[in-house]
Write a protein that holds these residues in place. Structure first.
Motif, PDB file in Angstrom:
ATOM      1  N   ALA A  32     -38.686  -2.202 -37.640  1.00  0.00           N
ATOM      2  CA  ALA A  32     -37.504  -2.415 -37.922  1.00  0.00           C
ATOM      3  C   ALA A  32     -37.233  -2.943 -39.458  1.00  0.00           C
ATOM      4  O   ALA A  32     -36.436  -2.486 -40.142  1.00  0.00           O
ATOM      5  CB  ALA A  32     -36.511  -3.254 -36.795  1.00  0.00           C
ATOM      6  N   LEU A  33     -38.208  -3.942 -39.721  1.00  0.00           N
ATOM      7  CA  LEU A  33     -38.276  -4.519 -41.260  1.00  0.00           C
ATOM      8  C   LEU A  33     -38.576  -3.338 -42.217  1.00  0.00           C
ATOM      9  O   LEU A  33     -37.868  -3.462 -43.326  1.00  0.00           O
ATOM     10  CB  LEU A  33     -39.124  -5.778 -41.214  1.00  0.00           C
ATOM     11  N   LEU A  34     -39.633  -2.745 -41.791  1.00  0.00           N
ATOM     12  CA  LEU A  34     -39.898  -1.551 -42.887  1.00  0.00           C
ATOM     13  C   LEU A  34     -38.828  -0.515 -43.003  1.00  0.00           C
ATOM     14  O   LEU A  34     -38.560  -0.011 -43.950  1.00  0.00           O
ATOM     15  CB  LEU A  34     -41.178  -0.901 -42.245  1.00  0.00           C
ATOM     16  N   ILE A  35     -38.186  -0.345 -41.894  1.00  0.00           N
ATOM     17  CA  ILE A  35     -37.119   0.886 -42.075  1.00  0.00           C
ATOM     18  C   ILE A  35     -36.072   0.152 -42.888  1.00  0.00           C
ATOM     19  O   ILE A  35     -35.422   0.870 -43.526  1.00  0.00           O
ATOM     20  CB  ILE A  35     -36.712   1.036 -40.771  1.00  0.00           C
ATOM     21  N   SER A  36     -35.774  -1.195 -42.656  1.00  0.00           N
ATOM     22  CA  SER A  36     -34.514  -1.599 -43.471  1.00  0.00           C
ATOM     23  C   SER A  36     -34.808  -1.745 -44.891  1.00  0.00           C
ATOM     24  O   SER A  36     -33.970  -1.774 -45.593  1.00  0.00           O
ATOM     25  CB  SER A  36     -34.174  -3.167 -42.909  1.00  0.00           C
ATOM     26  N   ILE A  37     -36.148  -1.888 -45.272  1.00  0.00           N
ATOM     27  CA  ILE A  37     -36.647  -1.915 -46.572  1.00  0.00           C
ATOM     28  C   ILE A  37     -36.396  -0.518 -47.146  1.00  0.00           C
ATOM     29  O   ILE A  37     -36.204  -0.244 -48.290  1.00  0.00           O
ATOM     30  CB  ILE A  37     -38.029  -2.517 -46.790  1.00  0.00           C
ATOM     31  N   LEU A  38     -36.915   0.499 -46.489  1.00  0.00           N
ATOM     32  CA  LEU A  38     -37.070   1.654 -46.928  1.00  0.00           C
ATOM     33  C   LEU A  38     -35.704   2.740 -46.910  1.00  0.00           C
ATOM     34  O   LEU A  38     -35.806   3.463 -47.789  1.00  0.00           O
ATOM     35  CB  LEU A  38     -38.187   2.579 -46.235  1.00  0.00           C
ATOM     36  N   LEU A  39     -34.637   2.252 -46.099  1.00  0.00           N
ATOM     37  CA  LEU A  39     -33.735   3.111 -45.981  1.00  0.00           C
ATOM     38  C   LEU A  39     -32.777   3.102 -47.209  1.00  0.00           C
ATOM     39  O   LEU A  39     -32.419   4.144 -47.663  1.00  0.00           O
ATOM     40  CB  LEU A  39     -32.846   2.471 -44.565  1.00  0.00           C
ATOM     41  N   PRO A  40     -32.685   1.686 -47.802  1.00  0.00           N
ATOM     42  CA  PRO A  40     -31.706   1.930 -48.955  1.00  0.00           C
ATOM     43  C   PRO A  40     -32.600   2.819 -50.085  1.00  0.00           C
ATOM     44  O   PRO A  40     -31.841   3.574 -50.804  1.00  0.00           O
ATOM     45  CB  PRO A  40     -31.814   0.547 -49.618  1.00  0.00           C
ATOM     46  N   SER A  41     -34.012   2.764 -50.187  1.00  0.00           N
ATOM     47  CA  SER A  41     -34.449   3.577 -51.444  1.00  0.00           C
ATOM     48  C   SER A  41     -34.383   4.972 -50.862  1.00  0.00           C
ATOM     49  O   SER A  41     -34.007   6.057 -51.654  1.00  0.00           O
ATOM     50  CB  SER A  41     -35.926   3.262 -51.400  1.00  0.00           C
ATOM     51  N   LEU A  42     -34.467   5.237 -49.579  1.00  0.00           N
ATOM     52  CA  LEU A  42     -34.332   6.925 -49.046  1.00  0.00           C
ATOM     53  C   LEU A  42     -32.749   7.272 -49.475  1.00  0.00           C
ATOM     54  O   LEU A  42     -32.685   8.271 -49.960  1.00  0.00           O
ATOM     55  CB  LEU A  42     -34.718   6.710 -47.677  1.00  0.00           C
ATOM     56  N   ARG A  43     -31.779   6.458 -49.182  1.00  0.00           N
ATOM     57  CA  ARG A  43     -30.487   6.819 -49.326  1.00  0.00           C
ATOM     58  C   ARG A  43     -30.264   6.993 -50.797  1.00  0.00           C
ATOM     59  O   ARG A  43     -29.657   7.853 -51.077  1.00  0.00           O
ATOM     60  CB  ARG A  43     -29.513   5.681 -48.487  1.00  0.00           C
ATOM     61  N   GLN A  44     -30.833   6.211 -51.558  1.00  0.00           N
ATOM     62  CA  GLN A  44     -30.599   6.236 -53.134  1.00  0.00           C
ATOM     63  C   GLN A  44     -31.190   7.545 -53.709  1.00  0.00           C
ATOM     64  O   GLN A  44     -30.738   8.130 -54.567  1.00  0.00           O
ATOM     65  CB  GLN A  44     -31.360   5.019 -53.771  1.00  0.00           C
ATOM     66  N   ALA A  45     -32.426   7.909 -53.028  1.00  0.00           N
ATOM     67  CA  ALA A  45     -33.034   9.082 -53.489  1.00  0.00           C
ATOM     68  C   ALA A  45     -32.349  10.373 -53.155  1.00  0.00           C
ATOM     69  O   ALA A  45     -32.292  11.440 -53.752  1.00  0.00           O
ATOM     70  CB  ALA A  45     -34.513   9.164 -52.961  1.00  0.00           C
ATOM     71  N   ARG A  46     -31.614  10.231 -52.036  1.00  0.00           N
ATOM     72  CA  ARG A  46     -30.771  11.294 -51.356  1.00  0.00           C
ATOM     73  C   ARG A  46     -29.720  11.382 -52.018  1.00  0.00           C
ATOM     74  O   ARG A  46     -29.337  12.552 -52.542  1.00  0.00           O
ATOM     75  CB  ARG A  46     -30.609  11.079 -49.898  1.00  0.00           C
ATOM     76  N   GLU A  47     -29.108  10.388 -52.695  1.00  0.00           N
ATOM     77  CA  GLU A  47     -27.999  10.508 -53.543  1.00  0.00           C
ATOM     78  C   GLU A  47     -28.232  11.039 -54.740  1.00  0.00           C
ATOM     79  O   GLU A  47     -27.575  11.642 -55.593  1.00  0.00           O
ATOM     80  CB  GLU A  47     -27.003   9.104 -53.318  1.00  0.00           C
ATOM     81  N   GLN A  48     -29.445  10.465 -55.326  1.00  0.00           N
ATOM     82  CA  GLN A  48     -29.753  11.064 -56.708  1.00  0.00           C
ATOM     83  C   GLN A  48     -30.203  12.585 -56.574  1.00  0.00           C
ATOM     84  O   GLN A  48     -29.799  13.226 -57.722  1.00  0.00           O
ATOM     85  CB  GLN A  48     -31.228  10.128 -57.117  1.00  0.00           C
ATOM     86  N   ALA A  49     -30.857  12.945 -55.567  1.00  0.00           N
ATOM     87  CA  ALA A  49     -30.856  14.451 -55.289  1.00  0.00           C
ATOM     88  C   ALA A  49     -29.445  15.207 -55.438  1.00  0.00           C
ATOM     89  O   ALA A  49     -29.409  16.354 -56.141  1.00  0.00           O
ATOM     90  CB  ALA A  49     -31.719  14.780 -54.014  1.00  0.00           C
ATOM     91  N   LYS A  50     -28.735  14.592 -54.820  1.00  0.00           N
ATOM     92  CA  LYS A  50     -27.308  15.400 -54.810  1.00  0.00           C
ATOM     93  C   LYS A  50     -26.486  15.355 -56.157  1.00  0.00           C
ATOM     94  O   LYS A  50     -26.146  16.237 -56.543  1.00  0.00           O
ATOM     95  CB  LYS A  50     -26.325  14.479 -53.781  1.00  0.00           C
ATOM     96  N   ALA A  51     -26.730  14.315 -57.012  1.00  0.00           N
ATOM     97  CA  ALA A  51     -26.389  14.026 -58.306  1.00  0.00           C
ATOM     98  C   ALA A  51     -27.035  15.155 -59.293  1.00  0.00           C
ATOM     99  O   ALA A  51     -26.441  15.866 -59.959  1.00  0.00           O
ATOM    100  CB  ALA A  51     -26.437  12.750 -58.962  1.00  0.00           C
ATOM    101  N   VAL A  52     -28.134  15.351 -59.221  1.00  0.00           N
ATOM    102  CA  VAL A  52     -29.144  16.416 -59.693  1.00  0.00           C
ATOM    103  C   VAL A  52     -28.572  17.738 -59.472  1.00  0.00           C
ATOM    104  O   VAL A  52     -28.221  18.637 -60.434  1.00  0.00           O
ATOM    105  CB  VAL A  52     -30.464  16.175 -59.322  1.00  0.00           C
ATOM    106  N   LYS A  53     -28.032  18.040 -58.120  1.00  0.00           N
ATOM    107  CA  LYS A  53     -27.845  19.317 -57.906  1.00  0.00           C
ATOM    108  C   LYS A  53     -26.347  19.356 -58.243  1.00  0.00           C
ATOM    109  O   LYS A  53     -25.785  20.594 -58.699  1.00  0.00           O
ATOM    110  CB  LYS A  53     -27.757  19.457 -56.231  1.00  0.00           C
ATOM    111  N   CYS A  54     -25.624  18.545 -58.354  1.00  0.00           N
ATOM    112  CA  CYS A  54     -24.065  18.460 -58.935  1.00  0.00           C
ATOM    113  C   CYS A  54     -24.258  19.124 -60.612  1.00  0.00           C
ATOM    114  O   CYS A  54     -23.543  19.844 -60.798  1.00  0.00           O
ATOM    115  CB  CYS A  54     -23.523  17.085 -58.640  1.00  0.00           C
ATOM    116  N   LEU A  55     -25.497  18.421 -61.384  1.00  0.00           N
ATOM    117  CA  LEU A  55     -25.282  18.577 -62.628  1.00  0.00           C
ATOM    118  C   LEU A  55     -25.967  20.004 -62.510  1.00  0.00           C
ATOM    119  O   LEU A  55     -25.219  20.719 -63.563  1.00  0.00           O
ATOM    120  CB  LEU A  55     -26.309  17.781 -63.198  1.00  0.00           C
ATOM    121  N   ALA A  56     -26.667  20.667 -61.850  1.00  0.00           N
ATOM    122  CA  ALA A  56     -26.951  21.898 -61.803  1.00  0.00           C
ATOM    123  C   ALA A  56     -25.852  23.021 -61.593  1.00  0.00           C
ATOM    124  O   ALA A  56     -25.628  23.959 -62.193  1.00  0.00           O
ATOM    125  CB  ALA A  56     -27.804  22.400 -60.769  1.00  0.00           C
ATOM    126  N   HIS A  57     -25.101  22.493 -60.609  1.00  0.00           N
ATOM    127  CA  HIS A  57     -23.694  23.242 -60.469  1.00  0.00           C
ATOM    128  C   HIS A  57     -22.843  23.487 -61.850  1.00  0.00           C
ATOM    129  O   HIS A  57     -22.395  24.625 -62.098  1.00  0.00           O
ATOM    130  CB  HIS A  57     -22.963  22.891 -59.214  1.00  0.00           C
TER     131      HIS A  57
END
Length: 372
Positions: free
Chosen positions: A48-73
């Protein structure tokens, strides 16, 4: 051949006992080798501790990927805009009222219209330039009086043209605003009594009205020019600039002037309550119209325009308040805020400056930095 007689062979008690003892030990090892409840809880806690540490990073990476796709559009829209401009004498599709159309294109030859003579919204015009077969506005969007009605009828809205949509957009529905009620011919839903008003479609970006709009005698506020803020009354009347009617060759330094930009509400709640964000108090729907203008701005920059039109640029869409911008030379780039200021009407901080020059007014500026 001699056959050995094994009838008198006996099993050694010691050997037999050793085997039995070995089986007992094996069963005891298997029984004693399981996790205790405490050990299991420790393992679960670590996971649970590892998940709590990793989730924000994964969420940020996902949002960053969306921003990159937005720029591509936005870059895809830029390519479609370049194609459109190449076919229309270096002009972008007009975005104006019927009076603006009559002034900018009285013969209906400069821009794109449907078979009924209705001016195409800029997303539909770019869809055609990109090879998407949409020949009427109502085949792209629906007509409703406000965004709440449009969101309630979201199932009727086409998503055939993907480029105008940002994957980070939580609302996903917006209005290009022009053309509006004046001169609209097609409805696409003649049996629906609400099928009137503005067009609403899958749209996450706004258009620079200073560049693609038309200034008319019906009270349109002029835009920033040479230090004059665009007010249409007072002693400075007539000194501000007129909208360019899509004429890209009249833009000063087009690589720094935005053409398309992240636009719309930050949240669905903000969108449904759009009338409270409209500086003019107009509840018909233009509080969140996907238009950006330097009218009433003290400087030509995006940060200055956002002070008045703060509700039209979503600063909570991408990480760190980044706003993706498509420029008038048809390149696209992210603009990262460098200075934030609390906005008294918005109730939250908005950017007042960015890491690169992003101008709204297409006119030459006095302050060469273009900053606030």
């Amino acid at each position: 051949m001699v056959i050995a007689d094994r009838s008198n062979v006996s099993i050694s008690p010691l050997r037999s006992g050793t085997k039995m003892e070995s089986r007992k030990q094996s069963r005891r090892w298997r029984r004693d080798s399981g996790f205790t409840l405490v050990e299991l809880l420790v393992v679960v806690s670590i996971i649970a501790l590892l998940i709590s540490i990793l989730l924000p990073s994964l969420r940020q990476a996902r949002e960053q990927a969306k921003a990159v796709k937005c720029l591509a559009h936005l870059r895809g829209l830029g390519q479609a805009g370049a194609t459109f401009a190449n076919d229309h004498g270096n002009q972008f599709q007009l975005s104006a009222s019927e009076n603006g159309v009559n002034e900018a294109d009285p013969d209906r030859q400069r821009f794109e219209y449907d078979t009924d003579g209705e001016l195409l919204t800029w997303p539909v015009a770019l869809a055609q330039a990109a090879g998407v077969k949409i020949d009427k506005n109502w085949k792209w969007g629906i007509r409703r009086q406000n965004i709440s009605d449009a969101m309630d009828a979201a199932g009727k809205i086409s998503d055939v043209f993907e480029l105008p949509m940002c994957p980070s957009d939580k609302v996903k529905i917006a209005s290009p605003f022009w053309p509006n009620n004046d001169g609209l011919r097609g409805t696409g839903d003649p049996d629906d009594p609400q099928s009137n008003g503005y067009y609403w479609g899958k749209l996450s970006y706004g258009i620079n009205e200073d560049v693609v709009g038309a200034t008319t005698e019906e009270g349109t506020t002029p835009v920033w020019k040479d230090g004059f803020e665009g007010e249409d009354d007072g002693e400075d009347k007539g000194k501000a600039g007129m909208r360019l009617q899509g004429k890209l060759d009249r833009i000063f330094d087009p690589s720094t002037v935005l053409l398309t930009v992240d636009a719309g509400a930050n949240t669905v709640e903000d969108a449904r309550n759009s009338e409270m964000y409209d500086p003019n108090g107009d509840k018909a729907g233009d509080g969140l119209a996907n238009l950006i203008t330097s009218a009433r701005a003290s400087k030509p920059s995006l940060g200055s325009s956002m002070r008045y039109w703060y509700q039209r640029i979503p600063v909570k869409r991408h990480p760190n308040g980044v706003v993706n911008v498509g420029f008038c030379d048809f390149h696209a780039a992210p603009a990262k805020p460098t200075v934030w200021r609390m906005h008294p009407r918005a109730g939250y901080k908005i950017p007042s400056d960015f890491n690169q020059m992003v101008r709204v007014s297409p006119y030459q500026w006095r302050d060469l930095t273009g900053r606030n």
